[in-house]
Design a protein around this motif. Structure first.
Motif, PDB file in Angstrom:
ATOM      1  N   PRO A 124      50.533  65.995  39.426  1.00 11.11           N
ATOM      2  CA  PRO A 124      49.706  67.122  38.985  1.00 11.11           C
ATOM      3  C   PRO A 124      49.643  68.248  40.001  1.00 11.11           C
ATOM      4  O   PRO A 124      49.925  68.070  41.185  1.00 11.11           O
ATOM      5  CB  PRO A 124      48.330  66.480  38.798  1.00 11.11           C
ATOM      6  CG  PRO A 124      48.330  65.318  39.746  1.00 11.11           C
ATOM      7  CD  PRO A 124      49.734  64.794  39.724  1.00 11.11           C
ATOM      8  N   ALA A 125      49.280  69.420  39.511  1.00  9.80           N
ATOM      9  CA  ALA A 125      48.933  70.562  40.350  1.00  9.80           C
ATOM     10  C   ALA A 125      47.472  70.900  40.089  1.00  9.80           C
ATOM     11  O   ALA A 125      46.904  70.529  39.062  1.00  9.80           O
ATOM     12  CB  ALA A 125      49.830  71.761  40.038  1.00  9.80           C
ATOM     13  N   LEU A 126      46.861  71.602  41.015  1.00  9.23           N
ATOM     14  CA  LEU A 126      45.418  71.849  40.928  1.00  9.23           C
ATOM     15  C   LEU A 126      45.039  72.535  39.623  1.00  9.23           C
ATOM     16  O   LEU A 126      44.195  72.037  38.876  1.00  9.23           O
ATOM     17  CB  LEU A 126      44.970  72.700  42.123  1.00  9.23           C
ATOM     18  CG  LEU A 126      43.452  72.910  42.213  1.00  9.23           C
ATOM     19  CD1 LEU A 126      42.772  71.673  42.793  1.00  9.23           C
ATOM     20  CD2 LEU A 126      43.112  74.138  43.052  1.00  9.23           C
ATOM     21  N   LEU A 127      45.663  73.677  39.325  1.00  9.96           N
ATOM     22  CA  LEU A 127      45.253  74.445  38.155  1.00  9.96           C
ATOM     23  C   LEU A 127      45.791  73.846  36.861  1.00  9.96           C
ATOM     24  O   LEU A 127      45.115  73.876  35.831  1.00  9.96           O
ATOM     25  CB  LEU A 127      45.716  75.897  38.295  1.00  9.96           C
ATOM     26  CG  LEU A 127      45.010  76.695  39.395  1.00  9.96           C
ATOM     27  CD1 LEU A 127      45.646  78.063  39.543  1.00  9.96           C
ATOM     28  CD2 LEU A 127      43.528  76.837  39.099  1.00  9.96           C
ATOM     29  N   GLU A 128      46.978  73.310  36.896  1.00  5.69           N
ATOM     30  CA  GLU A 128      47.580  72.739  35.689  1.00  5.69           C
ATOM     31  C   GLU A 128      46.781  71.560  35.166  1.00  5.69           C
ATOM     32  O   GLU A 128      46.670  71.360  33.952  1.00  5.69           O
ATOM     33  CB  GLU A 128      49.024  72.308  35.992  1.00  5.69           C
ATOM     34  CG  GLU A 128      49.744  71.614  34.860  1.00  5.69           C
ATOM     35  CD  GLU A 128      50.283  72.564  33.798  1.00  5.69           C
ATOM     36  OE1 GLU A 128      50.513  72.110  32.669  1.00  5.69           O
ATOM     37  OE2 GLU A 128      50.460  73.762  34.105  1.00  5.69           O
ATOM     38  N   ASP A 129      46.195  70.776  36.077  1.00  2.00           N
ATOM     39  CA  ASP A 129      45.656  69.480  35.665  1.00  2.00           C
ATOM     40  C   ASP A 129      44.187  69.239  35.985  1.00  2.00           C
ATOM     41  O   ASP A 129      43.587  68.335  35.409  1.00  2.00           O
ATOM     42  CB  ASP A 129      46.488  68.370  36.314  1.00  2.00           C
ATOM     43  CG  ASP A 129      47.928  68.405  35.854  1.00  2.00           C
ATOM     44  OD1 ASP A 129      48.180  67.992  34.718  1.00  2.00           O
ATOM     45  OD2 ASP A 129      48.792  68.876  36.614  1.00  2.00           O
ATOM     46  N   PRO A 133      38.361  73.264  31.324  1.00  2.00           N
ATOM     47  CA  PRO A 133      36.907  73.152  31.134  1.00  2.00           C
ATOM     48  C   PRO A 133      36.461  71.739  30.792  1.00  2.00           C
ATOM     49  O   PRO A 133      35.396  71.299  31.206  1.00  2.00           O
ATOM     50  CB  PRO A 133      36.627  74.125  29.984  1.00  2.00           C
ATOM     51  CG  PRO A 133      37.753  75.103  30.032  1.00  2.00           C
ATOM     52  CD  PRO A 133      38.941  74.313  30.477  1.00  2.00           C
ATOM     53  N   GLY A 134      37.273  71.028  30.025  1.00  3.80           N
ATOM     54  CA  GLY A 134      36.942  69.653  29.674  1.00  3.80           C
ATOM     55  C   GLY A 134      37.378  68.680  30.752  1.00  3.80           C
ATOM     56  O   GLY A 134      37.988  69.064  31.756  1.00  3.80           O
ATOM     57  N   PRO A 135      37.099  67.399  30.570  1.00  2.00           N
ATOM     58  CA  PRO A 135      37.474  66.395  31.573  1.00  2.00           C
ATOM     59  C   PRO A 135      38.985  66.267  31.690  1.00  2.00           C
ATOM     60  O   PRO A 135      39.713  66.468  30.703  1.00  2.00           O
ATOM     61  CB  PRO A 135      36.844  65.111  31.035  1.00  2.00           C
ATOM     62  CG  PRO A 135      36.682  65.339  29.572  1.00  2.00           C
ATOM     63  CD  PRO A 135      36.400  66.802  29.415  1.00  2.00           C
ATOM     64  N   PRO A 136      39.489  65.932  32.861  1.00  2.00           N
ATOM     65  CA  PRO A 136      40.937  65.749  33.020  1.00  2.00           C
ATOM     66  C   PRO A 136      41.418  64.525  32.253  1.00  2.00           C
ATOM     67  O   PRO A 136      40.637  63.637  31.915  1.00  2.00           O
ATOM     68  CB  PRO A 136      41.106  65.570  34.529  1.00  2.00           C
ATOM     69  CG  PRO A 136      39.785  65.069  35.001  1.00  2.00           C
ATOM     70  CD  PRO A 136      38.764  65.701  34.113  1.00  2.00           C
TER      71      PRO A 136
END
Length: 308
Positions: A124-129, A133-136
């Motif tokens: 994962p990357a910070l913004l991508e994943d 707004p919802g849970p990962p």
């Protein structure tokens, strides 16, 4: 929990609220999140000029964090490859730091593998994943937490039935496997841009995984053709495809779609082409140790990768 170092080696961060949300989410999981001082710098489309981003990569290597996490992909690393601090990156890997990312990060991963043999993590990357707004995604988060805890040993997914019809040899009762093959690959567009350069590792008998985003099926076929004509695909023991998404078909295609590309690819190579790998620009993604020897096992429709 782990010490995470967040830095920006490629595109500029435009979604600052998402950035803050992602950092808080990782902190809420118990991680110590250290943010590079230039993580939010912007120069044209890049996260700072070349010197700024090279300095950020150097600080990440020197941070001694357990996980070095990119903010996002985009574009920017390919132009840095001749100047990357390879010795510092390799030293950090040897100390146990996990370099994690995807998309444009493929350029750094393949260059490090080619230049030093160092293994990084496709993930994962910070913004991508982490910024949604919802849970990962639960699978992505579980795989990431396994990496942080040092307990991840493999991953698996369910093959489409069409894969077994295309490759009946995989359906044998005792299963089908590839032993001790180097796992490598990443973003197809980025990988193709390295063909003919010293930054593409020369791997024979490996397991090549590929994904891409926003690329029309004909472009995917064109890039696969480049790898085919370069002799790269035929030298692998298996080709594993993740997600190819966020593209738009047009009336001109007349039924030509991603399945058409897959059918063509299988007609060109003699090795198994497996699909459904949960990796790419999708919420559900596993983490993959790029450059490490793995076992690939197919039992029925279950496909398993082991590296523990």
């Amino acid at each position: 929990m782990s010490h995470l170092y967040v830095y920006s080696p490629s595109g500029a961060v435009r979604d600052r609220p998402g950035f803050k949300r992602a950092v808080k989410r990782l902190q809420a999981l118990g991680h110590e999140v250290e943010i590079d001082p230039d993580a939010l710098v912007s120069a044209q489309r890049f996260a700072g000029d070349d010197a700024t981003r090279l300095a950020a990569i150097g600080r990440a290597a020197a941070s001694r964090a357990e996980v070095l996490l990119t903010t996002r992909g985009g574009y920017g690393l390919t132009r840095l490859l001749p100047s990357l601090p390879y010795a510092a990156i390799q030293s950090s890997i040897e100390r146990g730091s996990a370099w994690v990312g995807l998309s444009d990060f493929t350029a750094l991963q393949l260059a490090v593998l080619a230049q030093t043999g160092g293994s990084t993590w496709a993930g994962p990357a910070l913004l991508e994943d982490w910024a949604a707004p919802g849970p990962p995604d639960e699978i992505m988060q579980a795989c990431f937490e396994d990496l942080c805890a040092g307990v991840g040993e493999g991953s698996g997914w369910r093959l489409p039935a069409a894969d077994l019809r295309a490759h009946p040899e995989l359906a044998q009762a005792e299963g089908w496997s590839v032993e001790a093959a180097a796992l490598w690959g990443g973003n197809l567009s980025v990988l193709c841009s390295l063909v003919g350069t010293p930054y593409l590792p020369a791997i024979d008998g490996g397991i090549l995984f590929l994904e891409d985003v926003g690329e029309h099926p004909y472009r995917i076929e064109r890039m696969l053709s480049q790898l085919l004509h370069a002799g790269l695909l035929q030298r692998q023991r298996a080709i594993v495809l993740g997600a190819f998404n966020r593209y738009q078909l047009t009336p001109h295609d007349r039924g030509y779609k991603l399945a058409s590309v897959l059918q063509w690819l299988r007609s060109q190579v003699s090795v198994p082409v497996l699909t459904g790998l949960p990796f790419g620009h999708v919420p559900t993604k596993v983490l993959l140790p790029l450059g490490r020897p793995v076992q690939l096992l197919v039992q029925g429709r279950d496909c398993l990768l082991f590296w523990g």
